[in-house]
Design a protein around this motif. Structure first.
Motif, PDB file in Angstrom:
ATOM      1  N   ASP A 183      44.936  35.177  27.065  1.00 18.38           N
ATOM      2  CA  ASP A 183      45.859  35.236  27.888  1.00 18.38           C
ATOM      3  C   ASP A 183      45.697  34.529  29.560  1.00 18.38           C
ATOM      4  N   LYS A 184      46.483  33.859  29.987  1.00 22.33           N
ATOM      5  CA  LYS A 184      46.343  33.124  31.145  1.00 22.33           C
ATOM      6  C   LYS A 184      45.974  33.957  32.367  1.00 22.33           C
ATOM      7  N   GLU A 185      46.487  35.178  32.372  1.00 25.08           N
ATOM      8  CA  GLU A 185      46.099  36.047  33.500  1.00 25.08           C
ATOM      9  C   GLU A 185      44.779  36.485  33.477  1.00 25.08           C
ATOM     10  N   VAL A 186      44.267  36.641  32.430  1.00 28.52           N
ATOM     11  CA  VAL A 186      42.615  37.097  32.153  1.00 28.52           C
ATOM     12  C   VAL A 186      41.794  35.743  32.531  1.00 28.52           C
ATOM     13  N   GLN A 187      42.149  34.688  32.182  1.00 28.40           N
ATOM     14  CA  GLN A 187      41.471  33.696  32.603  1.00 28.40           C
ATOM     15  C   GLN A 187      41.593  33.178  34.018  1.00 28.40           C
ATOM     16  N   ASP A 188      42.717  33.323  34.542  1.00 29.28           N
ATOM     17  CA  ASP A 188      42.855  33.139  36.132  1.00 29.28           C
ATOM     18  C   ASP A 188      41.948  34.230  36.786  1.00 29.28           C
ATOM     19  N   TYR A 189      41.878  35.270  36.443  1.00 27.82           N
ATOM     20  CA  TYR A 189      40.832  36.518  36.902  1.00 27.82           C
ATOM     21  C   TYR A 189      39.601  36.008  36.910  1.00 27.82           C
ATOM     22  N   VAL A 190      39.011  35.637  35.742  1.00 20.62           N
ATOM     23  CA  VAL A 190      37.916  35.300  35.316  1.00 20.62           C
ATOM     24  C   VAL A 190      37.181  34.097  36.103  1.00 20.62           C
ATOM     25  N   MET A 191      38.136  33.167  36.456  1.00 17.81           N
ATOM     26  CA  MET A 191      37.854  31.925  37.265  1.00 17.81           C
ATOM     27  C   MET A 191      38.303  31.996  38.486  1.00 17.81           C
ATOM     28  N   ASP A 196      36.756  32.915  41.480  1.00 13.23           N
ATOM     29  CA  ASP A 196      36.104  32.755  42.559  1.00 13.23           C
ATOM     30  C   ASP A 196      35.249  31.323  42.411  1.00 13.23           C
ATOM     31  N   GLY A 197      35.587  30.649  41.567  1.00 22.18           N
ATOM     32  CA  GLY A 197      35.126  29.065  41.466  1.00 22.18           C
ATOM     33  C   GLY A 197      33.782  29.116  40.628  1.00 22.18           C
ATOM     34  N   ASP A 198      32.987  30.231  40.414  1.00 27.54           N
ATOM     35  CA  ASP A 198      31.724  30.183  39.789  1.00 27.54           C
ATOM     36  C   ASP A 198      32.058  29.903  38.492  1.00 27.54           C
ATOM     37  N   GLY A 199      33.052  29.960  37.735  1.00 27.20           N
ATOM     38  CA  GLY A 199      33.349  29.487  36.393  1.00 27.20           C
ATOM     39  C   GLY A 199      33.308  28.205  36.108  1.00 27.20           C
ATOM     40  N   GLU A 200      34.093  27.488  37.021  1.00 24.79           N
ATOM     41  CA  GLU A 200      34.077  26.088  37.018  1.00 24.79           C
ATOM     42  C   GLU A 200      32.689  25.459  37.214  1.00 24.79           C
ATOM     43  N   LYS A 201      31.968  25.873  38.208  1.00 24.00           N
ATOM     44  CA  LYS A 201      30.578  25.527  38.151  1.00 24.00           C
ATOM     45  C   LYS A 201      29.718  25.647  36.745  1.00 24.00           C
ATOM     46  N   GLY A 234      33.171  41.060  24.386  1.00 30.17           N
ATOM     47  CA  GLY A 234      33.443  40.095  23.732  1.00 30.17           C
ATOM     48  C   GLY A 234      35.010  39.642  23.678  1.00 30.17           C
ATOM     49  N   ARG A 235      35.654  40.150  24.766  1.00 30.94           N
ATOM     50  CA  ARG A 235      37.099  40.183  24.560  1.00 30.94           C
ATOM     51  C   ARG A 235      37.692  39.507  25.824  1.00 30.94           C
ATOM     52  N   HIS A 236      37.119  39.578  26.937  1.00 32.89           N
ATOM     53  CA  HIS A 236      37.716  38.819  28.243  1.00 32.89           C
ATOM     54  C   HIS A 236      36.960  37.426  28.764  1.00 32.89           C
ATOM     55  N   ARG A 237      35.839  37.696  29.388  1.00 32.99           N
ATOM     56  CA  ARG A 237      34.957  36.579  29.891  1.00 32.99           C
ATOM     57  C   ARG A 237      34.531  35.703  29.118  1.00 32.99           C
ATOM     58  N   SER A 238      33.750  36.090  27.925  1.00 33.33           N
ATOM     59  CA  SER A 238      33.343  35.215  26.757  1.00 33.33           C
ATOM     60  C   SER A 238      34.514  34.255  26.196  1.00 33.33           C
ATOM     61  N   VAL A 239      35.648  34.992  25.969  1.00 31.49           N
ATOM     62  CA  VAL A 239      36.455  34.257  25.097  1.00 31.49           C
ATOM     63  C   VAL A 239      37.159  33.313  26.209  1.00 31.49           C
ATOM     64  N   THR A 240      37.423  33.560  27.369  1.00 29.81           N
ATOM     65  CA  THR A 240      37.799  32.624  28.340  1.00 29.81           C
ATOM     66  C   THR A 240      37.028  31.540  28.548  1.00 29.81           C
ATOM     67  N   LEU A 245      30.204  36.806  35.621  1.00 31.08           N
ATOM     68  CA  LEU A 245      31.734  36.509  36.196  1.00 31.08           C
ATOM     69  C   LEU A 245      32.449  37.893  36.413  1.00 31.08           C
ATOM     70  N   PRO A 246      33.555  37.785  37.237  1.00 33.04           N
ATOM     71  CA  PRO A 246      34.550  38.905  37.212  1.00 33.04           C
ATOM     72  C   PRO A 246      35.130  39.398  35.852  1.00 33.04           C
ATOM     73  N   ASN A 247      34.923  40.684  35.761  1.00 36.75           N
ATOM     74  CA  ASN A 247      35.260  41.197  34.540  1.00 36.75           C
ATOM     75  C   ASN A 247      36.653  42.023  34.855  1.00 36.75           C
ATOM     76  N   PRO A 248      37.692  41.602  33.946  1.00 39.29           N
ATOM     77  CA  PRO A 248      39.170  41.940  33.830  1.00 39.29           C
ATOM     78  C   PRO A 248      39.146  43.450  33.239  1.00 39.29           C
ATOM     79  N   TYR A 249      38.042  43.936  32.648  1.00 34.36           N
ATOM     80  CA  TYR A 249      38.049  45.240  32.146  1.00 34.36           C
ATOM     81  C   TYR A 249      38.596  46.228  33.010  1.00 34.36           C
ATOM     82  N   TYR A 250      37.962  45.955  34.421  1.00 33.81           N
ATOM     83  CA  TYR A 250      38.296  46.990  35.329  1.00 33.81           C
ATOM     84  C   TYR A 250      39.620  46.899  36.254  1.00 33.81           C
ATOM     85  N   ASP A 251      40.410  46.032  35.683  1.00 36.57           N
ATOM     86  CA  ASP A 251      41.677  45.812  36.092  1.00 36.57           C
ATOM     87  C   ASP A 251      42.691  46.602  35.034  1.00 36.57           C
TER      88      ASP A 251
END
Length: 293
Positions: free
Chosen positions: A205-213, A215-220, A254-260, A189-195
């Motif tokens: 945080d909602k901003e991180v969740q929005d970033y991870v999700m 492109d739609g792959d997260g919902e699938k 273990g801070r952004h994508r996995s937590v989201t 999934l998209p990695n917020p670390y690089y932002d």
């Protein structure tokens, strides 16, 4: 009258459970000799007993008396005295760790190893686990989680299906959790670390969740996991007799994508008739905050 027998493995949380029952207005008795249980129920049924909620702790400290409990419980049933059994359990690794941390001796270990005492105790209390109304595996539960479980069952009368699902986030760089039943990789999934604006935020945080999700792959991904776990959880419960399932979601740190994903999966799983707990193992790991990848 509601009469609850609190039992299970030594070190699984019975003391915490009894304190919780006491907070809920139960009359609590711990470690009553099995030979006195029948007499105790006669007193409870008497006119001068002023309590309508009672919790009785019985465990391996009863020694050989525990072997008589099955017969005592049969007599109570024959006399139409209603009781419930709440059995607290934990895996062997967790029990050994708790005993070592508290430096207490296992009641059945005597001069032997803690592992030997645990093995013997499992045999002695097996009949209680098999007949229990509620089995709560505390291996992955914090004290507050156990209190919440007891409150949900005995205060809020929630339908309880004896299954606790723990959804855990973790970072692969810090190792795969040994207690995980399922390990699921979220590193695609998209990695917020690089932002730079999101790097020090987390999947809470909602901003991180929005970033991870985004492109739609997260919902699938979530839909696929829900299809999987909606099927396998009842199989574990009904066919394997399992009462604890640990689902570990991993990303690099273990801070952004996995937590989201763990947060969102946990919310979806709560729609099922099971108890769901979230645990973010590496969310506050300092090495990740310092910028190591």
């Amino acid at each position: 009258m509601r009469f609850v027998i609190v039992t299970g493995m030594s070190g699984a949380g019975k003391s915490t459970a009894l304190r919780t029952f006491e907070d809920f207005g139960y009359f609590c008795v711990d470690n009553l000799p099995v030979q006195l249980v029948e007499k105790f129920t006669e007193i409870m049924a008497g006119k001068n007993f002023d309590h309508d909620k009672v919790a009785l702790g019985i465990d391996a400290r009863n020694g050989e008396g525990l072997d008589e409990l099955s017969e005592v419980l049969c007599k109570l049933k024959m006399n139409n005295f209603h009781y419930e059994i709440m059995f607290l359990d934990a895996n062997d690794h967790t029990l050994v760790k708790r005993y070592k941390e508290t430096r207490r001796e296992h009641p059945l270990a005597q001069l032997g190893r803690i592992e030997d005492g645990i093995r013997l105790e499992r045999k002695k209390v097996a009949f209680l686990r098999e007949t229990a109304d509620y089995v709560i595996d505390t291996s992955m539960l914090l004290t507050r989680d156990l209190k919440s479980e007891i409150e949900a069952i005995y205060q809020k009368d929630r339908v309880y299906n004896n299954m606790v699902v723990t959804v855990m986030s973790f970072g692969y760089k810090f190792g795969i959790p040994a207690e995980a039943d399922y390990v699921i990789d979220a590193r695609f999934l998209p990695n917020p670390y690089y932002d730079p604006e999101l790097r020090k935020k987390t999947g809470d945080d909602k901003e991180v969740q929005d970033y991870v999700m985004k492109d739609g792959d997260g919902e699938k991904f979530l839909d696929g996991m829900m299809t999987l776990f909606s099927f396998v959880i009842p199989q574990y419960l009904e066919k394997e007799g399992r009462h604890q399932l640990v689902v570990a979601i991993g990303c690099t740190g273990g801070r952004h994508r996995s937590v989201t994903i763990a947060n969102l999966l946990g919310e979806k799983l709560k729609a099922l008739p099971y108890s769901v707990h979230l645990f973010h193992r590496d969310i506050a790991n300092d090495k990740y905050v310092k910028g190591e990848v």
